[in-house]
Design a protein around this motif. Structure first.
Motif, mmCIF file in Angstrom:
data_model
loop_
_atom_site.group_PDB
_atom_site.id
_atom_site.type_symbol
_atom_site.label_atom_id
_atom_site.label_comp_id
_atom_site.label_asym_id
_atom_site.label_seq_id
_atom_site.Cartn_x
_atom_site.Cartn_y
_atom_site.Cartn_z
ATOM 1 N N LEU A 1 0.849 -1.187 0.000
ATOM 2 C CA LEU A 1 0.000 0.000 0.000
ATOM 3 C C LEU A 1 0.885 1.238 0.000
ATOM 4 C CD1 LEU A 1 -2.672 -1.089 2.640
ATOM 5 C CD2 LEU A 1 -2.729 -1.378 0.149
ATOM 6 N N LEU A 2 0.684 2.100 -0.973
ATOM 7 C CA LEU A 2 1.503 3.300 -1.152
ATOM 8 C C LEU A 2 0.625 4.540 -1.106
ATOM 9 C CD1 LEU A 2 4.024 4.920 -2.026
ATOM 10 C CD2 LEU A 2 3.478 4.286 -4.396
ATOM 11 N N GLN A 3 0.971 5.482 -0.237
ATOM 12 C CA GLN A 3 0.355 6.800 -0.250
ATOM 13 C C GLN A 3 1.198 7.692 -1.161
ATOM 14 O OE1 GLN A 3 -2.706 5.867 0.836
ATOM 15 N NE2 GLN A 3 -2.795 8.013 1.480
ATOM 16 N N TRP A 4 0.613 8.156 -2.237
ATOM 17 C CA TRP A 4 1.349 8.820 -3.309
ATOM 18 C C TRP A 4 2.018 10.107 -2.846
ATOM 19 C CZ3 TRP A 4 2.821 6.333 -7.321
ATOM 20 C CH2 TRP A 4 3.263 6.993 -8.469
ATOM 21 N N ASP A 5 1.442 10.764 -1.844
ATOM 22 C CA ASP A 5 1.968 12.045 -1.365
ATOM 23 C C ASP A 5 2.571 11.921 0.032
ATOM 24 O OD1 ASP A 5 0.809 13.457 -3.705
ATOM 25 O OD2 ASP A 5 -1.083 12.914 -2.738
ATOM 26 N N ASP A 6 3.012 10.711 0.386
ATOM 27 C CA ASP A 6 3.572 10.455 1.715
ATOM 28 C C ASP A 6 4.851 11.264 1.897
ATOM 29 O OD1 ASP A 6 4.693 9.415 4.045
ATOM 30 O OD2 ASP A 6 3.993 7.375 3.611
ATOM 31 N N GLU A 7 4.807 12.179 2.871
ATOM 32 C CA GLU A 7 5.942 13.056 3.106
ATOM 33 C C GLU A 7 7.157 12.318 3.663
ATOM 34 O OE1 GLU A 7 3.275 12.770 6.633
ATOM 35 O OE2 GLU A 7 2.991 13.135 4.488
ATOM 36 N N GLY A 8 6.952 11.143 4.234
ATOM 37 C CA GLY A 8 8.065 10.413 4.845
ATOM 38 C C GLY A 8 8.517 9.191 4.081
ATOM 39 N N ASN A 9 7.819 8.857 2.997
ATOM 40 C CA ASN A 9 8.149 7.662 2.221
ATOM 41 C C ASN A 9 8.133 8.022 0.731
ATOM 42 O OD1 ASN A 9 8.129 5.007 4.025
ATOM 43 N ND2 ASN A 9 6.577 6.412 4.825
ATOM 44 N N PRO A 10 9.247 8.495 0.186
ATOM 45 C CA PRO A 10 9.256 8.903 -1.224
ATOM 46 C C PRO A 10 8.760 7.781 -2.126
ATOM 47 C CG PRO A 10 11.304 9.538 -0.122
ATOM 48 C CD PRO A 10 10.555 8.660 0.835
ATOM 49 N N ARG A 11 7.877 8.138 -3.044
ATOM 50 C CA ARG A 11 7.235 7.114 -3.882
ATOM 51 C C ARG A 11 8.248 6.346 -4.725
ATOM 52 N NH1 ARG A 11 4.495 11.680 -7.658
ATOM 53 N NH2 ARG A 11 3.726 12.280 -5.617
ATOM 54 N N GLU A 12 9.348 7.001 -5.122
ATOM 55 C CA GLU A 12 10.349 6.306 -5.939
ATOM 56 C C GLU A 12 10.949 5.132 -5.179
ATOM 57 O OE1 GLU A 12 10.329 9.531 -5.329
ATOM 58 O OE2 GLU A 12 9.793 10.442 -7.269
ATOM 59 N N ARG A 13 11.149 5.309 -3.884
ATOM 60 C CA ARG A 13 11.687 4.211 -3.072
ATOM 61 C C ARG A 13 10.692 3.056 -2.994
ATOM 62 N NH1 ARG A 13 15.868 5.580 1.063
ATOM 63 N NH2 ARG A 13 16.637 7.666 0.605
ATOM 64 N N ALA A 14 9.421 3.401 -2.852
ATOM 65 C CA ALA A 14 8.400 2.349 -2.781
ATOM 66 C C ALA A 14 8.333 1.579 -4.093
ATOM 67 C CB ALA A 14 7.046 2.968 -2.445
ATOM 68 N N LEU A 15 8.416 2.282 -5.203
ATOM 69 C CA LEU A 15 8.364 1.600 -6.495
ATOM 70 C C LEU A 15 9.593 0.716 -6.697
ATOM 71 C CD1 LEU A 15 7.022 4.568 -8.662
ATOM 72 C CD2 LEU A 15 5.730 2.623 -7.770
ATOM 73 N N ASP A 16 10.758 1.191 -6.261
ATOM 74 C CA ASP A 16 11.971 0.374 -6.364
ATOM 75 C C ASP A 16 11.860 -0.880 -5.499
ATOM 76 O OD1 ASP A 16 13.098 2.179 -8.098
ATOM 77 O OD2 ASP A 16 14.338 3.168 -6.583
ATOM 78 N N LEU A 17 11.306 -0.709 -4.291
ATOM 79 C CA LEU A 17 11.147 -1.852 -3.401
ATOM 80 C C LEU A 17 10.164 -2.861 -3.987
ATOM 81 C CD1 LEU A 17 11.788 -3.145 -0.627
ATOM 82 C CD2 LEU A 17 9.806 -1.914 0.284
ATOM 83 N N PHE A 18 9.062 -2.367 -4.520
ATOM 84 C CA PHE A 18 8.073 -3.260 -5.126
ATOM 85 C C PHE A 18 8.711 -4.068 -6.259
ATOM 86 C CE2 PHE A 18 4.628 -4.087 -8.207
ATOM 87 C CZ PHE A 18 3.768 -4.800 -7.396
ATOM 88 N N ASP A 19 9.526 -3.415 -7.053
ATOM 89 C CA ASP A 19 10.192 -4.105 -8.151
ATOM 90 C C ASP A 19 11.149 -5.172 -7.638
ATOM 91 O OD1 ASP A 19 10.671 -4.315 -11.020
ATOM 92 O OD2 ASP A 19 12.664 -3.539 -10.576
ATOM 93 N N ALA A 20 11.731 -4.946 -6.443
ATOM 94 C CA ALA A 20 12.731 -5.879 -5.908
ATOM 95 C C ALA A 20 12.124 -7.154 -5.341
ATOM 96 C CB ALA A 20 13.558 -5.184 -4.823
ATOM 97 N N PHE A 21 10.873 -7.125 -4.923
ATOM 98 C CA PHE A 21 10.287 -8.315 -4.302
ATOM 99 C C PHE A 21 10.340 -9.504 -5.257
ATOM 100 C CE2 PHE A 21 7.885 -5.231 -1.560
ATOM 101 C CZ PHE A 21 8.426 -5.667 -0.364
ATOM 102 N N GLY A 22 10.652 -10.679 -4.696
ATOM 103 C CA GLY A 22 10.746 -11.883 -5.500
ATOM 104 C C GLY A 22 9.440 -12.616 -5.683
ATOM 105 N N SER A 23 8.361 -12.104 -5.154
ATOM 106 C CA SER A 23 7.065 -12.781 -5.208
ATOM 107 C C SER A 23 6.536 -12.845 -6.637
ATOM 108 C CB SER A 23 6.043 -12.048 -4.341
ATOM 109 O OG SER A 23 6.487 -11.942 -3.006
ATOM 110 N N GLU A 24 5.982 -13.998 -6.993
ATOM 111 C CA GLU A 24 5.316 -14.117 -8.281
ATOM 112 C C GLU A 24 3.968 -13.416 -8.272
ATOM 113 O OE1 GLU A 24 5.054 -18.133 -9.584
ATOM 114 O OE2 GLU A 24 7.228 -18.415 -9.658
ATOM 115 N N GLU A 25 3.328 -13.357 -7.113
ATOM 116 C CA GLU A 25 2.072 -12.620 -6.971
ATOM 117 C C GLU A 25 2.310 -11.426 -6.079
ATOM 118 O OE1 GLU A 25 -2.385 -12.937 -5.043
ATOM 119 O OE2 GLU A 25 -1.405 -14.783 -5.702
ATOM 120 N N LYS A 26 2.349 -10.242 -6.665
ATOM 121 C CA LYS A 26 2.527 -9.024 -5.875
ATOM 122 C C LYS A 26 1.678 -7.924 -6.493
ATOM 123 C CE LYS A 26 6.930 -7.952 -8.237
ATOM 124 N NZ LYS A 26 8.366 -7.605 -8.016
#
Length: 240
Positions: A186-211
């Motif tokens: 779950l990503l809050q697009w305007d989260d002041e403490g969690n830059p969205r680019e980091r969240a997208l990079d992390l999502f890409d890194a997960f090894g799960s086939e279902e994500k």
């Protein structure tokens, strides 16, 4: 595990406070006598297991047939914390508000906290799975940094919902590749403490086939309540 209080809610959910060594926690269990799948619900750094949003999520999940457990991380909630911890947290928040580089401050504070918290969750899980009325699969919901390590290292966790995006210590980016369980980020697009680019990079890194990634406009605490309902449908697919 020692239970210190209990309360029966109007919908039949039983709420019990417990201690496990130095670990304080809360367990919500449904009214049904059938063994319930278990959701570990972790608060984000700086919060308390009795924080209203977490309690609301826990009560709803328990009313729908899940057992739910929350504990306070070291230095949070009912746990004692040191002056050094307070100073590190305050300095990190000051740097974030000022727009200053905060990565090293974050690593120095959150990295060790994850290292302390995950073993406590595993100890708690050991004790919970010995209780009557809890059985079947285990899910995780909440704090991303803790959840990544727990899902990567404990095979009992079968599905995970991560809140607050992708601002996690560097070690968790490598561990994310070892997370293979179904997950919902779950990503809050305007989260002041969690830059969205980091969240997208992390999502890409997960090894799960279902994500799955759900992004909503708004700040850190603005996750829409319908995402709680979607999270329960996600767990129903993978824990029931």
């Amino acid at each position: 595990m020692r239970f210190t209080s209990e309360q029966r809610l109007d919908n039949g959910v039983l709420v019990r406070e417990f201690t496990l060594g130095e670990i304080p926690g809360t367990l919500w269990t449904p009214a049904s006598a059938e063994p319930a799948p278990l959701i570990l619900m972790a608060h984000n750094g700086g919060l308390h297991r009795r924080e209203s949003r977490l309690v609301g999520r826990a009560r709803q999940a328990a009313s729908r047939g899940y057992a739910v457990a929350a504990i306070d991380a070291p230095g949070h909630g009912d746990r004692p914390r040191s002056a050094d911890d307070d100073a590190a947290r305050a300095e990190f928040r000051r740097a974030m508000r000022a727009g200053e580089p905060a990565d090293e401050l974050f690593e120095a504070f959150v990295g060790p906290l994850v290292g302390k918290t995950v073993p406590e969750w595993r100890t708690t899980l050991d004790a919970l799975l010995e209780l009557p009325g809890i059985g079947g699969s285990v899910g995780y919901s909440g704090w991303t940094a803790v959840g990544v390590r727990l899902a990567a290292t404990d095979p009992r966790v079968r599905a995970a919902v991560f809140f607050a995006g992708g601002y996690v210590p560097r070690a968790q980016h490598e561990e994310a590749r070892r997370v293979t369980v179904p997950l919902l980020l779950l990503l809050q697009w305007d989260d002041e403490g969690n830059p969205r680019e980091r969240a997208l990079d992390l999502f890409d890194a997960f090894g799960s086939e279902e994500k799955t990634l759900h992004a909503n406009v708004g700040g850190h605490a603005g996750t829409p309540w319908f995402e709680v309902d979607d999270g329960e449908r996600f767990f129903a697919r993978h824990l029931s």
